[in-house]
Design a protein around this motif. Structure first.
Motif, PDB file in Angstrom:
ATOM      1  N   HIS A   1      -9.806   9.467  -5.931  1.00 46.98           N
ATOM      2  CA  HIS A   1      -8.504   9.195  -6.531  1.00 46.98           C
ATOM      3  C   HIS A   1      -7.539  10.355  -6.287  1.00 46.98           C
ATOM      4  CE1 HIS A   1      -5.518   7.544  -9.230  1.00 46.98           C
ATOM      5  NE2 HIS A   1      -5.537   8.652  -9.962  1.00 46.98           N
TER       6      HIS A   1
ATOM      7  N   GLU B   1      -6.410  10.347  -2.675  1.00 49.04           N
ATOM      8  CA  GLU B   1      -5.345   9.376  -2.383  1.00 49.04           C
ATOM      9  C   GLU B   1      -3.996   9.873  -2.895  1.00 49.04           C
ATOM     10  OE1 GLU B   1      -3.980   4.738  -3.147  1.00 49.04           O
ATOM     11  OE2 GLU B   1      -6.020   5.348  -3.648  1.00 49.04           O
ATOM     12  N   GLN B   2      -3.976  10.478  -4.064  1.00 45.03           N
ATOM     13  CA  GLN B   2      -2.720  10.998  -4.619  1.00 45.03           C
ATOM     14  C   GLN B   2      -2.093  12.028  -3.676  1.00 45.03           C
ATOM     15  OE1 GLN B   2      -4.052  12.449  -8.506  1.00 45.03           O
ATOM     16  NE2 GLN B   2      -2.883  10.832  -9.501  1.00 45.03           N
TER      17      GLN B   2
ATOM     18  N   SER C   1      -9.705   6.920   1.259  1.00 45.86           N
ATOM     19  CA  SER C   1      -9.831   7.173  -0.182  1.00 45.86           C
ATOM     20  C   SER C   1     -10.219   5.904  -0.915  1.00 45.86           C
ATOM     21  CB  SER C   1      -8.505   7.701  -0.741  1.00 45.86           C
ATOM     22  OG  SER C   1      -8.098   8.884  -0.105  1.00 45.86           O
ATOM     23  N   ARG C   2      -9.568   4.821  -0.588  1.00 41.57           N
ATOM     24  CA  ARG C   2      -9.854   3.557  -1.270  1.00 41.57           C
ATOM     25  C   ARG C   2     -11.217   3.005  -0.878  1.00 41.57           C
ATOM     26  NH1 ARG C   2      -3.950   0.415  -1.043  1.00 41.57           N
ATOM     27  NH2 ARG C   2      -2.838   1.949  -2.324  1.00 41.57           N
TER      28      ARG C   2
ATOM     29  N   GLY D   1     -13.799   5.255  -2.692  1.00 39.08           N
ATOM     30  CA  GLY D   1     -13.733   5.089  -4.135  1.00 39.08           C
ATOM     31  C   GLY D   1     -13.929   3.675  -4.600  1.00 39.08           C
TER      32      GLY D   1
ATOM     33  N   LYS E   1     -11.907   1.265  -4.723  1.00 39.31           N
ATOM     34  CA  LYS E   1     -10.798   0.833  -5.576  1.00 39.31           C
ATOM     35  C   LYS E   1      -9.555   0.618  -4.723  1.00 39.31           C
ATOM     36  CE  LYS E   1     -12.188   3.080  -9.906  1.00 39.31           C
ATOM     37  NZ  LYS E   1     -11.807   4.072 -10.952  1.00 39.31           N
TER      38      LYS E   1
END
Length: 611
Positions: free
Chosen positions: A151, A154-155, A183-184, A187, A189
């Protein structure tokens, strides 16, 4: 002045062309890639392009690492930083920190990636270098990904994306979308397809063939292993994408990329029931490379080829290929790839049940990775060692033991809450990492499965996870319950008679007060009948109540009762005496209620969970 700018622009364009070519040829011929990177660096330094020259220096480091000289690359990067700091040139210092960040990214040292990237970002920001601020943010984001902080990764990647878009840098924009996608994916997500498609489109527009291959590979992996069972249509798309990725990477001579494509394509073919096609694909490719005398190519695609052969059941062929490629790697002198292939040899030998040889290979691989400072490789080798120690019935020696026990705790929590998503996640992680055995499962799940509703849910979830019938799952659950009932705890004091010593008394062996040091006794595993049984252990808490004050002060605690107590503990390992103790426990519970579950269970967890 105009003419000077034109000359500088021409030099920069030629250097950029060479760097693009160098990125593609380095995997095949790292020496040639290194020579091209050094030439580009010299051209850009003479043209006064500091940023371009430092970018070329990063490619020098990349080619050095690809050539197998990781230690040399690390030393070069630190020397660069030292020289920049001594010169007092903040611009060069920022680039040196950025170069170090990228080197540590290759080595898998996430904290250093983030630390060096953050230092570079702050200096570049103070200098107003927006492009390099964005570049530093991208490095930091990848560091967070490497540290499993998806997370956060990704930020930071989205910050880099915004910065690149503001200056109209499509290369950086493509890279940022790529990191967001990773990242997704890692993760589990968010929408993984949207950033993938944007990155793929930009890479194609830029003509970055190697990166196009990466995104096609990612697409194949998504379609092959998406949520639920992959449909025939998904598998067909996955196969096409993997084949396209392989074609792109082969066209630029990128063997490491090709190895990834082989891995993905081989798994797709296995899912489609075409294992023979997967093995034939590998055999044909090796025939081509051998005919061309391309030893480096054989070495670099070895890890994926061996894994696919193993997955397809051709274990003997996998071992033969692994041994051949190990010999090639040693003749080339590439220590990193030697460690990679040693790890593969260890996996094949584990599959064959040759656990001593497997252990030796995995330990050699780990030693090389540690010698090179390769954190990523070290992680891989430790995972292999964990699997081997589990297969040897020695999970307590597994380097990833603590992590595996954490996953087991997550599984128990999922069972308790009847959460199927977390149940599948935790069980998948346990299957992948291993490091626990049936006795560990028993300690974690035993109390939960005594409840009929929980046992039913567990059986249904097991059937769904393994894709078996309820009857088969019932058999598996019974096996789990049998393993789960692997420990009994006895409280020897505080209850009428004391279970342990009551059992001895009924067995015609009476101990006086000075020879009753056992306060609590635990057994792990199935007790032996006549011969010792692997995995059966006893653990006790003992206290010498005969100790006088002067002995306590003098640290003299040598009463014979303590030694006798240590021998008494072994009674729990023998079937007859253990069954006698179990029977007494049961009778006390039924007749008096004076031996509740809680003290013993609490003691059990407190003792055994310390491992």
């Amino acid at each position: 002045m105009v003419q000077q700018k034109d000359v500088q622009g021409s030099v920069q364009a030629e250097a950029q062309r060479m760097m693009d070519e160098m990125r593609n040829v380095t995997e095949t011929d790292p020496q040639r890639g290194l020579e091209m990177a050094l030439e580009c660096k010299k051209m850009l330094e003479e043209a006064g392009d500091v940023d371009g020259a430092e970018d070329a220096f990063r490619l020098v480091l990349s080619a050095t690492i690809t050539g197998g000289d990781i230690e040399e690359a690390v030393e070069m990067a630190w020397d660069r930083l030292d020289a920049a700091q001594k010169s007092g040139n903040a611009h060069l210092e920022a680039h040196a920190h950025s170069s170090l960040s990228e080197v540590f990214l290759v080595l898998g040292d996430a904290p250093q990636v983030i630390e060096q990237g953050e230092i570079a970002r702050k200096i570049f920001d103070s200098l107003g270098k927006k492009k390099w601020v964005a570049k530093s943010l991208a490095n930091i984001a990848m560091g967070y990904l490497q540290g499993q902080e998806c997370h956060k990764g990704e930020q930071i990647a989205r910050q880099a994306l915004k910065a690149y878009q503001e200056i109209g840098d499509k290369e950086g924009e493509a890279t940022s979308y790529h990191i967001v996608h990773s990242s997704r994916s890692m993760g589990a997500k968010g929408d993984v397809m949207e950033p993938l498609e944007k990155a793929l489109a930009l890479y194609r527009e830029l003509g970055w063939t190697r990166h196009e291959g990466i995104m096609l590979y990612n697409l194949a992996e998504i379609k092959r292993s998406g949520m639920g069972e992959a449909s025939n249509q998904d598998l067909a798309l996955a196969q096409r994408s993997a084949e396209e990725a392989m074609e792109r990477w082969r066209s630029v001579g990128n063997y490491k990329g090709e190895a990834n494509a082989i891995h993905s394509l081989g798994k797709v073919l296995k899912q489609r029931g075409l294992e023979a096609d997967g093995v034939r694909m590998i055999q044909d490719r090796y025939d081509e490379l051998r005919s061309a005398g391309d030893k480096r190519g054989q070495m670099l695609i070895a890890w994926s080829s061996i894994e696919i052969m193993l997955m397809c059941g051709t274990v003997a062929q996998a071992l033969a290929l692994a041994e051949q490629c190990l010999a090639i790697t040693r003749s080339i002198g590439d220590r990193h790839e030697e460690a990679v292939i040693l790890d593969q040899v260890a996996k094949v030998r584990t599959n064959r049940g040759e656990l001593d040889d497997a252990l030796q290979c995995a330990q050699e691989a780990l030693a090389i990775f540690q010698e090179l400072g390769d954190k990523g490789g070290e992680t891989i080798a430790m995972k292999t060692l964990t699997v081997i120690y589990t297969a040897r019935n020695e999970p307590y020696k597994a380097p990833n033991r603590s992590e595996c026990l954490d996953h087991l705790g997550e599984l128990a929590m999922a069972v308790q809450k009847k959460d199927k998503a977390k149940f599948k996640y935790a069980l998948t992680r346990i299957q992948d990492g291993q490091g626990v055995d049936n006795q560990d499962f028993g300690a974690s799940l035993g109390p939960l499965l005594e409840d009929p509703e929980t046992y039913k849910w567990f059986t249904e979830a097991t059937a769904e996870f393994f894709g078996v019938s309820m009857e088969e799952a019932e058999d598996m659950s019974r096996g789990a319950v049998k393993a789960i009932q692997r420990a009994k705890c006895f409280d020897a004091r505080g209850f009428a008679g004391g279970t342990v010593y009551a059992a001895f008394r009924y067995g015609m062996m009476g101990y006086g007060p000075s020879f009753r040091p056992i306060q609590a006794l635990c057994r792990q595993g199935r007790p032996m009948e006549t011969e010792p049984v692997d995995g059966c252990y006893a653990l006790a808490v003992m206290k010498d109540d005969t100790l006088e004050e002067w002995e306590r002060s003098a640290l003299l605690q040598a009463h014979a009762g303590v030694l006798d107590g240590a021998l008494q503990v072994t009674s729990a390992l023998h079937q007859g005496q253990a069954e006698f103790q179990d029977q007494i426990v049961s009778e006390y519970r039924k007749s008096t209620g004076l031996l509740p579950d809680t003290p013993g269970d609490t003691l059990h967890r407190g003792l055994w969970d310390r491992d």
